[in-house]
Design a protein around this motif. Structure first.
Motif, short mmCIF file in Angstrom:
data_model
loop_
_atom_site.label_atom_id
_atom_site.label_comp_id
_atom_site.label_asym_id
_atom_site.label_seq_id
_atom_site.Cartn_x
_atom_site.Cartn_y
_atom_site.Cartn_z
N SER A 37 0.83 -1.21 0.00
CA SER A 37 0.00 0.00 0.00
C SER A 37 0.86 1.26 0.00
O SER A 37 1.92 1.32 0.62
CB SER A 37 -0.92 0.00 1.22
N TYR A 38 0.39 2.26 -0.74
CA TYR A 38 1.05 3.57 -0.80
C TYR A 38 0.01 4.64 -0.56
O TYR A 38 -1.16 4.47 -0.91
CB TYR A 38 1.68 3.79 -2.18
N LYS A 39 0.47 5.76 0.03
CA LYS A 39 -0.45 6.89 0.25
C LYS A 39 -0.12 7.97 -0.77
O LYS A 39 1.04 8.41 -0.86
CB LYS A 39 -0.27 7.47 1.64
N LYS A 41 -0.94 11.81 -1.98
CA LYS A 41 -1.62 13.07 -1.64
C LYS A 41 -2.53 13.48 -2.79
O LYS A 41 -2.14 13.38 -3.96
CB LYS A 41 -0.59 14.17 -1.38
N TYR A 60 -3.96 14.09 -8.28
CA TYR A 60 -2.83 13.75 -7.41
C TYR A 60 -1.74 14.81 -7.47
O TYR A 60 -1.52 15.43 -8.52
CB TYR A 60 -2.27 12.38 -7.80
N THR A 84 8.76 5.94 -0.80
CA THR A 84 7.99 6.73 0.17
C THR A 84 8.91 7.78 0.81
O THR A 84 10.09 7.54 1.03
CB THR A 84 7.39 5.84 1.29
N PHE A 89 4.43 9.28 2.49
CA PHE A 89 3.67 9.47 1.25
C PHE A 89 4.47 9.01 0.04
O PHE A 89 5.71 9.05 0.05
CB PHE A 89 3.27 10.94 1.08
N THR A 155 -5.15 15.18 2.87
CA THR A 155 -6.04 14.25 2.18
C THR A 155 -5.19 13.34 1.31
O THR A 155 -4.37 13.82 0.53
CB THR A 155 -7.04 15.01 1.28
N TYR A 156 -5.36 12.05 1.50
CA TYR A 156 -4.57 11.14 0.67
C TYR A 156 -5.38 9.90 0.28
O TYR A 156 -6.38 9.57 0.92
CB TYR A 156 -3.27 10.73 1.39
N LEU A 158 -5.33 5.81 -0.41
CA LEU A 158 -4.57 4.60 -0.09
C LEU A 158 -4.69 3.64 -1.28
O LEU A 158 -5.79 3.21 -1.62
CB LEU A 158 -5.14 3.94 1.17
N VAL A 171 -10.01 6.69 0.54
CA VAL A 171 -9.46 8.05 0.58
C VAL A 171 -9.62 8.55 2.02
O VAL A 171 -10.67 8.32 2.64
CB VAL A 171 -10.20 8.98 -0.41
N ASP A 175 -6.35 11.05 8.30
CA ASP A 175 -6.30 9.62 8.65
C ASP A 175 -7.67 8.99 8.96
O ASP A 175 -7.73 7.90 9.51
CB ASP A 175 -5.34 9.38 9.83
#
Lengths: 184, 427
Positions: A37-39, A41, A60, A84, A89, A155-156, A158, A171, A175
């Motif tokens: 998984s990556y976040k 923005k 993005y 990351t 992020f 706001t990010y 996933l 989203v 968090d």
């Protein structure tokens, strides 16, 4: 046509009609279970699809990279290797016209090449996040309100990544999943 | 839906115009004709019901029930699909009536669409609308032949057109080639229907829907060389006009013959557009002759010529009727217009003028007010168009308008008198 033939063709059709959605589920689930998984923005806006319902369109922050190569063709694939940053992020590690073997990567699409700034602009294949029809617009508003607090952009999205494929899982604002955040 | 004549029967018998026996025969004839009417009505309601339920399911799922877990939503995505498949399977196995075939086919059509849409929604799969609609249509199209359902054919045509339009008109330069295959897939069904029941209302619907779909879609194939659109559309309308004159359609009423109506009106509209000098201001380059647009024009032209030769052999071409072959003249003018657009404009104006006059003549010969006034409308449209790009004085323009207005009155009046003279012969 004999009834036997009609029934056999119909059975094949039934299998095909079940196979297509089943294959879609299988492909997505594979990425969700096996992927990393990556976040990312993001900035959401709220459009709508006639069949699939309301979604927030995600712009993005990672959408371009510096490239001296001027031969990028609009619409062609571009492979983005991911890393990351210190805050967790996603960032662009490197990019190429071919897939990577030693790193997580995403197949994105070239939007255009900016000759002035020598940057190639691209878009990810996970720009739509489907939401309850009452919440999609609220989500956009919630994001704007969250922007005005102390943190820069909180706001990010996933995203799970596996063998070049990516599945947008959720989203988050501060968090908290955006659907729950809107209800608050 | 009883005939007006059958209501008049008792009155006719009372006044000794027809015998009771004849009245009975007429009544039996009408009754036999309308025997299947309630069934047909039931089928229509069946289709409408299935259509509304199918669309309703799509809308309900589009609401996005976000407090349902992903597994339950996935199950819900398959539920309408399995119900639809069950209904269609039952219909085939038990050889159920037309109402069942139409309604279950319609429902399954939408169930497939809702299923793919919901999976895309659950997993946030972004996607081109055109790819989604194409997958949907392909997964349902065998039902056309399995169920022999007219409603599924109509939906197939509508959604194929939707696919082509959403892909071709979005400006990304991709032509919807699969549309041609989707269209070819329904043609055998249409042809067999034409052979079996050429006069039925169902066939009439396709006589309009099929050409309309092609008209809407042809533009989606114009990507790099939009100027070829003018010539492609004129050829297409020429083809439609000539199809409408084939023996299978020629005897049909105009309202059942979409080919002739669309072909004729389309030709006039295209030529009116081309009658403006400014439109001819194209920039030609050698790349045009290597483009797919040019290739498609040649294919369309060949089809148009082949059709005309066929009609000629069957002695179905009226040589005074310019509508049959105006597309051939236009193609010559179009390609010679590359160098001399003034000449091309003049010729196109003369073509529209001739089409108007010929139509008026046909209307007068057949004593048909509709055709006569259509001819007058063509002339009026031509004159109105010329007002926009000529420097005529207001007085002359005014006189021309008054002239056309008087023309409308006089021609209609003369024809009305002629018609009356024929209907009530002098004693």
């Amino acid at each position: 046509m004999k009834t036997v033939h009609i029934i056999s063709i119909f059975l094949v059709l039934v299998l095909a009609q079940l196979f297509v959605p089943a294959k879609m589920i299988f492909d997505q689930e594979k990425v969700l279970t096996k992927g990393v998984s990556y976040k990312f923005k993001t900035q959401p806006v709220d459009p709508s699809d006639p069949f699939k319902g309301k979604y927030i369109y995600l712009n993005y922050e990672i959408n371009s990279a510096v490239s001296k190569d001027t031969t990028w063709v609009n619409g062609s694939p571009i492979y983005i290797a991911l890393a990351t940053d210190a805050l967790g992020f996603a960032t662009v590690k490197r990019f190429s016209r071919t897939a990577f073997e030693d790193s997580d990567y995403i197949q994105a699409k070239v939007d255009w090449y900016n000759k002035m700034n020598q940057t190639v602009h691209f878009s990810f294949p996970f720009t739509e996040f489907y939401m309850n029809e009452a919440k999609a617009y609220e989500a956009e508003v919630a994001h704007m309100n969250a922007q005005s607090d102390s943190l820069p952009n909180n706001t990010y999205a996933l995203v799970y990544v596996f063998e070049g494929k990516a599945v947008l899982d959720n989203v988050f604002i501060n968090d908290i999943p955006i659907a729950d955040y809107v209800e608050k | 839906m009883k005939s007006k004549l059958s209501d008049e029967l008792p009155d006719l018998v009372t006044h000794n115009i027809i015998s009771e026996e004849t009245a009975l025969k007429i009544q039996t004839y009408f009754d036999s004709k309308h025997e299947d009417a309630p069934n047909r009505l039931f089928t229509v309601f069946g289709i409408l019901g299935a259509l509304l339920i199918g669309l309703g399911v799509i809308l309900m799922l589009a609401h996005n029930w976000d407090y349902f877990p992903r597994s339950l939503k996935t199950l819900l995505a398959f539920l309408p699909l399995i119900i639809g498949q069950g209904l269609v399977g039952y219909t085939i196995l038990k050889k159920k009536s037309a109402t069942w075939r139409e309604a279950s086919g319609t429902f399954l059509f939408f169930a497939v669409g809702s299923s793919i849409a919901l999976i895309s929604q659950i997993y946030n799969i972004p996607g081109d609308l055109s790819v989604y609609v194409l997958t949907w249509v392909v997964l349902v199209m065998p039902l056309i032949y399995l169920l022999k359902s007219h409603a599924v054919v109509i939906l197939h045509l509508v959604f194929s057109t939707f696919y082509a339009s959403s892909l071709g008109y979005d400006g990304f330069g991709v032509a919807p080639w699969y549309y041609l295959l989707l269209l070819a897939f329904v043609l055998p069904y249409y042809v067999s229907m034409l052979k079996r029941q050429p006069q039925s209302n169902r066939v009439s619907i396709f006589n309009w829907l099929l050409p309309l779909s092609v008209i809407i879609t042809l533009g989606t194939f114009l990507q790099e060389h939009g100027e070829m659109g003018y010539v492609m559309y004129v050829i297409l309308f020429g083809i439609f006009y000539n199809i409408g004159r084939l023996p299978q359609f020629a005897d049909q009423k105009l309202r059942r013959n979409g080919y002739v109506v669309l072909g004729s009106v389309g030709t006039v509209v295209m030529l009116l557009i081309m009658s403006f000098n400014g439109v001819w201001d194209f920039e030609w380059d050698a790349a045009l002759f290597a483009s797919h647009e040019f290739l498609m024009t040649i294919v369309c032209y060949a089809i148009g010529l082949a059709l005309l030769i066929y009609l000629h052999k069957k002695r179905l071409v009226q040589y005074i009727n310019l509508f049959h072959y105006v597309f051939i003249i236009f193609v010559i003018v179009f390609f010679s217009g590359m160098g001399n657009n003034i000449m091309a404009t003049v010729i196109v104006n003369l073509l529209v003028l001739s089409l108007g006059l010929i139509t008026i003549k046909f209307g007068a010969d057949k004593l048909h007010f509709g055709i006569l006034n259509y001819g007058l409308v063509i002339l009026t449209a031509l004159i109105v168009s010329r007002f926009f790009d000529t420097d005529m004085s207001f007085a002359i323009r005014g006189l021309l308008f008054v002239g056309v207005g008087i023309g409308f009155f006089v021609t209609n009046y003369v024809m009305l008198k002629r018609k009356k003279a024929i209907v009530t012969p002098k004693l």
